[in-house]
Design an enzyme around this catalytic site. Sequence first.
Site, mmCIF file in Angstrom:
data_model
loop_
_atom_site.group_PDB
_atom_site.id
_atom_site.type_symbol
_atom_site.label_atom_id
_atom_site.label_comp_id
_atom_site.label_asym_id
_atom_site.label_seq_id
_atom_site.Cartn_x
_atom_site.Cartn_y
_atom_site.Cartn_z
ATOM 1 N NE ARG A 1 6.487 -0.476 9.940
ATOM 2 C CZ ARG A 1 5.226 -0.378 9.185
ATOM 3 N NH1 ARG A 1 4.596 0.540 7.808
ATOM 4 N NH2 ARG A 1 3.593 -0.875 9.967
ATOM 5 N NE ARG B 1 2.191 -4.758 11.072
ATOM 6 C CZ ARG B 1 2.912 -4.592 10.372
ATOM 7 N NH1 ARG B 1 4.075 -5.215 10.744
ATOM 8 N NH2 ARG B 1 2.662 -3.510 9.237
ATOM 9 C CE LYS C 1 -1.758 -1.154 4.255
ATOM 10 N NZ LYS C 1 -0.973 -2.381 4.506
ATOM 11 N NE ARG D 1 7.684 -2.116 6.568
ATOM 12 C CZ ARG D 1 6.191 -2.265 6.196
ATOM 13 N NH1 ARG D 1 5.801 -1.881 5.531
ATOM 14 N NH2 ARG D 1 5.961 -2.931 7.617
ATOM 15 N NE ARG E 1 -4.615 -1.317 9.338
ATOM 16 C CZ ARG E 1 -3.846 -1.503 8.852
ATOM 17 N NH1 ARG E 1 -3.654 0.210 8.192
ATOM 18 N NH2 ARG E 1 -2.353 -0.456 9.745
#
Length: 210
Positions: A156, A167, A13, A123, A88
Amino acid sequence: MRLILLGAPGAGKGTQAEIIAAKLNIPTISTGNILREAIKNGTETGLKAKSFMDQGMLVPDDVIIGIVRERLAQPDCAGGYILDGMPRTIPQAQALLEQGVEIDRVVSIEIADDVIEARMTGRRVCSVCGASYHVTANPPKTEGICNACGGELTIRKDDKPETVRHRLAVYHSETEALKGFYEKLGKLRLVEGNQPIEDATRDILAALGD
Ligand code: AP5
Ligand code: MG
């Protein structure tokens, strides 16, 4: 264009929002980035959000709804925007409807759970502007440095494998139902997320025009 990007954590996203926002010259509103900024600055919202985010849980709806209402009222949103990571939950989507927020298109970036963990471990995110990179799929021009703003790239806190798994579970239990919500409104399009970044961008742009 007022666009919502839906998708599991790691679907792409943020990556796609940045590319498409630059192409269409509209801002991206990423609730995740806004919350991380608030934590960094030690604001009241940041203090409220931190423990939820660190555990991979959703931040309470009222906090998110307030943040987005304020952000959408800014003048740069008048010509359109991309919502990355909001709504969400069904109550968040209902709040947008109740506020009279008109959405043109909702694109869900589809990706299987087993692809996600590998993405997350690679990431890197910019500590200044929040841009997302990947050590192999989307490396920065200079290692450890953001192409866009020169900021330092970091990992992160919620990208630990156990937090990513949590998550994902939250995505399936709370967020995935939004596809049905927007399907009923005739706004939903699905795009394959497990393909090269440029190909996913092409498919999203096509989904905006149909
Ligand atoms: P948020 O920051 O929104 O996290 P998320 O939804 O879990 O999504 P991610 O940012 O992890 O993934 P992404 O889809 O943006 O993927 P990316 O482009 O980075 O939210 C964080 C937390 O904030 C939540 O857990 C919650 O606590 C809170 N929160 C935020 N919004 C909220 C809301 N509305 N309500 C309640 N709580 C909220 O890509 C991932 C990696 O893959 C990158 O390394 C990227 O380079 C790479 N990649 C991208 N595309 C490709 C591709 N096509 N091929 C290969 N690699 C790719
Ligand atoms: Mg993101």
